[in-house]
Design a protein around this motif. Structure first.
Motif, PDB file in Angstrom:
ATOM      1  N   LEU A 166      32.544  34.222  41.797  1.00  0.00           N
ATOM      2  CA  LEU A 166      31.613  35.137  42.488  1.00  0.00           C
ATOM      3  C   LEU A 166      32.194  36.556  42.532  1.00  0.00           C
ATOM      4  O   LEU A 166      31.483  37.538  42.293  1.00  0.00           O
ATOM      5  CB  LEU A 166      31.363  34.663  43.937  1.00  0.00           C
ATOM      6  CG  LEU A 166      30.412  33.484  44.160  1.00  0.00           C
ATOM      7  CD1 LEU A 166      30.463  33.049  45.625  1.00  0.00           C
ATOM      8  CD2 LEU A 166      28.974  33.867  43.794  1.00  0.00           C
ATOM      9  N   ILE A 167      33.495  36.637  42.825  1.00  0.00           N
ATOM     10  CA  ILE A 167      34.157  37.949  42.906  1.00  0.00           C
ATOM     11  C   ILE A 167      34.034  38.672  41.571  1.00  0.00           C
ATOM     12  O   ILE A 167      33.723  39.868  41.503  1.00  0.00           O
ATOM     13  CB  ILE A 167      35.646  37.766  43.324  1.00  0.00           C
ATOM     14  CG1 ILE A 167      35.719  37.367  44.800  1.00  0.00           C
ATOM     15  CG2 ILE A 167      36.458  39.018  43.046  1.00  0.00           C
ATOM     16  CD1 ILE A 167      37.119  37.030  45.308  1.00  0.00           C
ATOM     17  N   GLU A 168      34.217  37.919  40.484  1.00  0.00           N
ATOM     18  CA  GLU A 168      34.146  38.526  39.152  1.00  0.00           C
ATOM     19  C   GLU A 168      32.699  38.880  38.786  1.00  0.00           C
ATOM     20  O   GLU A 168      32.403  39.994  38.368  1.00  0.00           O
ATOM     21  CB  GLU A 168      34.743  37.565  38.124  1.00  0.00           C
ATOM     22  CG  GLU A 168      34.719  38.174  36.756  1.00  0.00           C
ATOM     23  CD  GLU A 168      35.751  37.575  35.811  1.00  0.00           C
ATOM     24  OE1 GLU A 168      36.365  36.552  36.168  1.00  0.00           O
ATOM     25  OE2 GLU A 168      35.895  38.145  34.722  1.00  0.00           O
ATOM     26  N   LYS A 169      31.804  37.897  39.025  1.00  0.00           N
ATOM     27  CA  LYS A 169      30.400  38.064  38.633  1.00  0.00           C
ATOM     28  C   LYS A 169      29.777  39.290  39.302  1.00  0.00           C
ATOM     29  O   LYS A 169      28.944  39.970  38.713  1.00  0.00           O
ATOM     30  CB  LYS A 169      29.657  36.797  39.067  1.00  0.00           C
ATOM     31  CG  LYS A 169      28.230  36.674  38.600  1.00  0.00           C
ATOM     32  CD  LYS A 169      27.749  35.248  38.917  1.00  0.00           C
ATOM     33  CE  LYS A 169      26.273  35.060  38.745  1.00  0.00           C
ATOM     34  NZ  LYS A 169      25.842  33.756  39.289  1.00  0.00           N
ATOM     35  N   TYR A 170      30.182  39.559  40.542  1.00  0.00           N
ATOM     36  CA  TYR A 170      29.541  40.650  41.273  1.00  0.00           C
ATOM     37  C   TYR A 170      30.439  41.877  41.428  1.00  0.00           C
ATOM     38  O   TYR A 170      30.342  42.638  42.386  1.00  0.00           O
ATOM     39  CB  TYR A 170      29.002  40.135  42.616  1.00  0.00           C
ATOM     40  CG  TYR A 170      27.890  39.122  42.368  1.00  0.00           C
ATOM     41  CD1 TYR A 170      26.748  39.503  41.668  1.00  0.00           C
ATOM     42  CD2 TYR A 170      28.011  37.803  42.764  1.00  0.00           C
ATOM     43  CE1 TYR A 170      25.747  38.592  41.386  1.00  0.00           C
ATOM     44  CE2 TYR A 170      27.004  36.874  42.482  1.00  0.00           C
ATOM     45  CZ  TYR A 170      25.885  37.284  41.798  1.00  0.00           C
ATOM     46  OH  TYR A 170      24.893  36.383  41.503  1.00  0.00           O
ATOM     47  N   GLY A 171      31.316  42.059  40.416  1.00  0.00           N
ATOM     48  CA  GLY A 171      32.031  43.332  40.281  1.00  0.00           C
ATOM     49  C   GLY A 171      33.037  43.646  41.374  1.00  0.00           C
ATOM     50  O   GLY A 171      33.312  44.821  41.625  1.00  0.00           O
ATOM     51  N   LEU A 172      33.596  42.608  41.994  1.00  0.00           N
ATOM     52  CA  LEU A 172      34.577  42.899  43.053  1.00  0.00           C
ATOM     53  C   LEU A 172      36.021  42.617  42.603  1.00  0.00           C
ATOM     54  O   LEU A 172      36.952  42.787  43.379  1.00  0.00           O
ATOM     55  CB  LEU A 172      34.263  42.070  44.315  1.00  0.00           C
ATOM     56  CG  LEU A 172      33.052  42.531  45.139  1.00  0.00           C
ATOM     57  CD1 LEU A 172      32.692  41.491  46.190  1.00  0.00           C
ATOM     58  CD2 LEU A 172      33.327  43.876  45.807  1.00  0.00           C
ATOM     59  N   LYS A 173      36.157  42.204  41.322  1.00  0.00           N
ATOM     60  CA  LYS A 173      37.498  41.799  40.885  1.00  0.00           C
ATOM     61  C   LYS A 173      38.507  42.940  41.031  1.00  0.00           C
ATOM     62  O   LYS A 173      39.622  42.733  41.494  1.00  0.00           O
ATOM     63  CB  LYS A 173      37.441  41.322  39.433  1.00  0.00           C
ATOM     64  CG  LYS A 173      38.652  40.510  39.053  1.00  0.00           C
ATOM     65  CD  LYS A 173      38.514  39.869  37.714  1.00  0.00           C
ATOM     66  CE  LYS A 173      39.816  39.155  37.372  1.00  0.00           C
ATOM     67  NZ  LYS A 173      39.799  38.601  36.038  1.00  0.00           N
TER      68      LYS A 173
END
Ligand code: ADP
Length: 266
Positions: free
Chosen positions: A118-125
């Motif tokens: 989820l962190i990666e998918k929504y640009g929070l990585k």
């Protein structure tokens, strides 16, 4: 089966000396994947309604069903997102997002992987190791939403989630939150005092009367062909819907004035 159903729900707050009727015979359902907005005059009982759905409060009478099961206490099947993101400043974004599952003692390797996805998918990585104060208001709200989604609730309760943001940020965050909720195919119940926000996001809008809140009307927006809240605002129908809902809410105030005028002069 409806994902959420409220049947004749009443709620009265009791103290030693007072009783406040907040909700009266509230009756509605929500289907899976629907986005529902709840609007009504300030103090009418909107937050109370969300507290009942989450199980924090118990109805004085009436019943609430979530996924076919009666809500009898705090349940983990709902996620709550509030006006203030309540991110802990001493935890980084990833640690904040993992908190719900830590508390629920469900931080399994699969859940941990799901959170990282989820962190990666929504640009929070790129912000995963940053602390909340290093993020913009909009990014903080996105992190708060991902934290809410981390526990995989079936219904999201959003209580004025954009209220603390300035107007321009608010429009963009609204689009952002909407697209994430749709991609994750979640059902959402949004409390807002902003009619424009309600029309731009919701499939249906539940209009509550002044306290004790009853369901005054349920308005179907029919703007599903527009892809985002911002583009919905461009629809030719948008201002007509605004006017209709504004009038319905305002009728309430007319009623209040009539009642006030008929009260004995002190
Ligand atoms: P809204 O979210 O529509 O502004 P609320 O649900 O917060 O309204 O409150 C509805 C009514 O219930 C208000 O009159 C409020 O003062 C009252 N109320 C809310 N919480 C409590 C409480 N814990 N005890 C007593 N009265 C309360």
């Amino acid at each position: 089966m409806h994902i959420l159903e409220l049947k004749n729900v009443n709620l009265t707050y009791y103290s030693k000396t007072t009783e406040t009727n907040a909700l009266k015979d509230v009756d509605f359902f929500v289907d899976e994947g629907e986005f529902i907005a709840i609007v009504g005059p300030s103090g009418c009982g909107k937050t109370t309604l969300l507290s009942l759905v989450s199980g924090i409060l118990k109805p004085t009478s009436g019943r609430i069903f979530l996924n076919g099961k009666e809500v009898t206490g705090v349940n983990e099947d709902v996620g709550y997102m509030l006006q203030h993101d309540h991110l802990f400043e001493w935890r980084n974004i990833r640690q904040n997002i993992r908190l719900g599952l830590e508390i629920q003692k469900k931080l399994t390797p699969e859940n941990s992987d799901r959170i990282d996805d989820l962190i990666e998918k929504y640009g929070l990585k790129e912000f995963a190791k940053s602390f909340p104060h290093q993020l913009s208001g909009g990014m903080r709200q996105r992190a708060a939403l991902i934290r809410t989604l981390a526990t995989n609730p079936s219904v999201l309760l959003l209580d004025e989630p954009f209220g603390a943001l300035d107007f321009q940020t608010r429009l963009n965050v609204c689009d952002d939150v909407y697209s994430i909720i749709k991609k994750e195919q979640k059902t959402a119940l949004l409390v807002t005092h902003d009619i424009n926000e309600a029309i731009s996001m919701a499939d249906r809008i539940i209009i509550l009367s002044k306290r004790p809140a009853t369901v005054k009307n349920i308005h179907v927006t029919n703007l599903g062909t527009y892809s985002s809240p911002l583009s919905r605002r461009e629809s030719p129908d948008f201002s007509k819907q605004f006017e209709k809902i504004w009038k319905e809410l305002n009728d309430n105030e007319t009623q209040t004035r009539v009642i006030d005028q008929s009260a004995p002069i002190p």
